[in-house]
Design an enzyme around this catalytic site. Structure first.
Site, PDB file in Angstrom:
ATOM      1  N   LYS A   1      -0.450 -70.493  -2.666  1.00  0.00           N
ATOM      2  CA  LYS A   1      -1.394 -70.038  -3.690  1.00  0.00           C
ATOM      3  C   LYS A   1      -0.757 -70.088  -5.079  1.00  0.00           C
ATOM      4  O   LYS A   1      -1.378 -70.504  -6.055  1.00  0.00           O
ATOM      5  CB  LYS A   1      -1.872 -68.618  -3.362  1.00  0.00           C
ATOM      6  CG  LYS A   1      -2.738 -68.571  -2.106  1.00  0.00           C
ATOM      7  CD  LYS A   1      -3.096 -67.155  -1.667  1.00  0.00           C
ATOM      8  CE  LYS A   1      -3.866 -67.239  -0.340  1.00  0.00           C
ATOM      9  NZ  LYS A   1      -4.389 -65.924   0.106  1.00  0.00           N
TER      10      LYS A   1
ATOM     11  N   GLN B   1      -2.676 -59.798  -0.051  1.00  0.00           N
ATOM     12  CA  GLN B   1      -2.601 -60.648   1.133  1.00  0.00           C
ATOM     13  C   GLN B   1      -2.672 -59.801   2.405  1.00  0.00           C
ATOM     14  O   GLN B   1      -1.964 -58.798   2.531  1.00  0.00           O
ATOM     15  CB  GLN B   1      -1.298 -61.477   1.097  1.00  0.00           C
ATOM     16  CG  GLN B   1      -1.182 -62.532   2.182  1.00  0.00           C
ATOM     17  CD  GLN B   1      -2.127 -63.710   1.999  1.00  0.00           C
ATOM     18  OE1 GLN B   1      -2.648 -63.955   0.924  1.00  0.00           O
ATOM     19  NE2 GLN B   1      -2.360 -64.450   3.072  1.00  0.00           N
TER      20      GLN B   1
ATOM     21  N   ASP C   1     -10.753 -62.421  -3.904  1.00  0.00           N
ATOM     22  CA  ASP C   1     -10.859 -62.725  -2.476  1.00  0.00           C
ATOM     23  C   ASP C   1     -12.288 -62.631  -1.948  1.00  0.00           C
ATOM     24  O   ASP C   1     -12.592 -63.139  -0.876  1.00  0.00           O
ATOM     25  CB  ASP C   1     -10.013 -61.712  -1.684  1.00  0.00           C
ATOM     26  CG  ASP C   1      -8.730 -62.319  -1.152  1.00  0.00           C
ATOM     27  OD1 ASP C   1      -8.698 -63.539  -0.936  1.00  0.00           O
ATOM     28  OD2 ASP C   1      -7.778 -61.553  -0.937  1.00  0.00           O
TER      29      ASP C   1
HETATM   30  N1  L34 Z   1      -6.185 -61.303   1.128  1.00  0.00           N
HETATM   31  N2  L34 Z   1      -5.457 -62.427   2.986  1.00  0.00           N
HETATM   32  C1  L34 Z   1      -6.156 -62.425   1.847  1.00  0.00           C
HETATM   33  N3  L34 Z   1      -6.833 -63.514   1.399  1.00  0.00           N
HETATM   34  C2  L34 Z   1      -6.819 -64.658   2.124  1.00  0.00           C
HETATM   35  O1  L34 Z   1      -7.530 -65.716   1.712  1.00  0.00           O
HETATM   36  C3  L34 Z   1      -6.073 -64.699   3.302  1.00  0.00           C
HETATM   37  N4  L34 Z   1      -5.967 -65.859   4.052  1.00  0.00           N
HETATM   38  C4  L34 Z   1      -5.858 -65.741   5.514  1.00  0.00           C
HETATM   39  C5  L34 Z   1      -4.759 -64.717   5.813  1.00  0.00           C
HETATM   40  N5  L34 Z   1      -4.758 -63.576   4.925  1.00  0.00           N
HETATM   41  C6  L34 Z   1      -5.415 -63.556   3.732  1.00  0.00           C
HETATM   42  C7  L34 Z   1      -5.286 -66.941   3.634  1.00  0.00           C
HETATM   43  O2  L34 Z   1      -4.936 -67.117   2.479  1.00  0.00           O
HETATM   44  C8  L34 Z   1      -5.462 -67.151   5.903  1.00  0.00           C
HETATM   45  N6  L34 Z   1      -5.063 -67.788   4.663  1.00  0.00           N
HETATM   46  C9  L34 Z   1      -4.482 -69.066   4.552  1.00  0.00           C
HETATM   47  C10 L34 Z   1      -4.310 -69.707   3.337  1.00  0.00           C
HETATM   48  C11 L34 Z   1      -3.723 -70.956   3.234  1.00  0.00           C
HETATM   49  C12 L34 Z   1      -3.274 -71.576   4.355  1.00  0.00           C
HETATM   50  C13 L34 Z   1      -3.419 -70.963   5.583  1.00  0.00           C
HETATM   51  C14 L34 Z   1      -4.026 -69.712   5.670  1.00  0.00           C
HETATM   52  C15 L34 Z   1      -2.608 -72.896   4.234  1.00  0.00           C
HETATM   53  O3  L34 Z   1      -2.226 -73.278   3.161  1.00  0.00           O
HETATM   54  N7  L34 Z   1      -2.413 -73.641   5.330  1.00  0.00           N
HETATM   55  C16 L34 Z   1      -1.742 -74.926   5.324  1.00  0.00           C
HETATM   56  C17 L34 Z   1      -0.387 -74.836   6.020  1.00  0.00           C
HETATM   57  C18 L34 Z   1       0.472 -73.757   5.464  1.00  0.00           C
HETATM   58  C19 L34 Z   1       1.823 -73.631   6.177  1.00  0.00           C
HETATM   59  O4  L34 Z   1       2.506 -74.651   6.334  1.00  0.00           O
HETATM   60  O5  L34 Z   1       2.170 -72.530   6.602  1.00  0.00           O
HETATM   61  C20 L34 Z   1      -2.607 -75.924   6.078  1.00  0.00           C
HETATM   62  O6  L34 Z   1      -2.464 -77.111   5.837  1.00  0.00           O
HETATM   63  O7  L34 Z   1      -3.412 -75.490   6.902  1.00  0.00           O
END
Ligand code: L34
Length: 290
Positions: free
Chosen positions: A53, A97, A120
């Site tokens: 983020k 988060q 959010d």
């Molecule tokens: N307050 N909590 C709050 N807001 C959110 O919007 C979230 N979420 C979920 C968990 N807790 C939260 C997220 O941000 C899930 N989540 C989230 C955001 C981004 C990614 C995964 C989950 C992401 O960037 N995924 C990448 C891989 C990341 C890695 O390598 O670890 C992908 O390509 O899927």
């Protein structure tokens, strides 16, 4: 063979749009939008998402700080921090988060965030607006999925959309967005107590998997040609990887891609799109503040 919905590429489009809008906003003499990200504890997955983020924010010209606290921060201390961020006119968006440690009531924390800074979209006021079809902050993951469907030209009107999972941050808002006037899907929500789940998922034209269990959706649960959106991000042990694990979704991607018409990968699907939509929400928060 299904067409891949490239979340990374679509997120890059959204971020490019936000970047242009941020530049236009600051060119009018406004300071750049500012997002405060609150991270509690040392959950490695949360730390990774928050890093993503911060990187996206920098990329689009949004200022952000990650305020990192130890697991033992008290609920009162966290609520006090949020109160200060609420009152700080240089802060446009606030994100705490999740998940939070067990001794902190998540709902109480979410409700402490000023609704006008709710980047959010988790505050009851934002959820209420979403359900009523009024403008407001929408949770980034379901909002990102709607963008993925629209930008891929996937029709929703009259389609049977099946959402597997009923969380406050994905399942419930997702079902409501699919139900909105203009989107017009017929929506079924399934969960861990649903009887004959496979019979229901097999009737889905659009299947959203938000269960949190690796490879839960198998090929026999998918209608040929269906659109399959995989919200799951599960770490499974993998000794061949440097990190010792790899990320897999809630969908058995390799098997389901032979059946589905469209499918999102993990990683590179819903995750990057979630981050991009957060940037859009933060820009909107800054614009609404003036
Ligand atoms: N307050 N909590 C709050 N807001 C959110 O919007 C979230 N979420 C979920 C968990 N807790 C939260 C997220 O941000 C899930 N989540 C989230 C955001 C981004 C990614 C995964 C989950 C992401 O960037 N995924 C990448 C891989 C990341 C890695 O390598 O670890 C992908 O390509 O899927």
């Amino acid at each position: 063979m299904a067409q891949i919905i490239d979340g990374k590429a679509l997120a890059a489009q959204v971020k490019a749009e936000v970047k242009t809008e941020v530049a236009a906003w600051t060119a009018q003499g406004h300071r750049p939008p500012y997002l405060a990200v609150v991270l509690v504890g040392d959950n490695p997955a949360s730390a990774s998402y928050v890093r993503g983020k911060a990187k996206d924010a920098a990329e689009v010209g949004i200022n952000s700080d990650t305020l990192h606290y130890e697991t033992d921060i008290t609920e009162a201390e966290l609520l006090d921090l949020i109160r200060r961020l609420n009152q700080d006119n240089t802060v446009d968006g606030i994100l705490v988060q999740l998940p939070l440690p067990d001794h902190i009531n998540e709902q109480k924390v979410i409700e402490a965030i000023a609704p006008e800074k709710d980047a959010d979209g988790f505050h009851p006021a934002s959820i209420g607006q979403l359900v009523l079809g009024q403008p407001g902050f929408q949770p980034a993951t379901p909002a990102g999925i709607m963008e993925m469907l629209t930008r891929s030209g996937i029709p929703t009107s009259g389609a049977h959309a099946v959402v597997v999972g009923r969380s406050n941050i994905v399942g419930k808002p997702m079902a409501n967005l699919l139900l909105q006037k203009g989107v017009d899907a017929t929506v079924t929500i399934c969960h861990s107590r649903t009887r004959d789940l496979a019979a229901i998922t097999r009737s889905a034209d659009i299947l959203v998997a938000a269960i949190g269990r690796a490879h839960f959706i198998t090929a026999d649960m998918v209608k040929p040609g269906a659109t399959v959106i995989d919200v799951g991000i599960n770490r499974v042990d993998d000794a061949t990887r440097e990190r010792g694990y790899r990320l897999v979704g809630d969908v058995d991607f390799e098997a389901v891609r032979d059946i589905a018409g469209w499918i999102t990968p993990v990683p590179g699907g819903v995750g990057p799109m979630t981050r991009a939509m957060l940037m859009r929400n933060t820009l909107n928060a800054a614009k609404r503040a003036t």
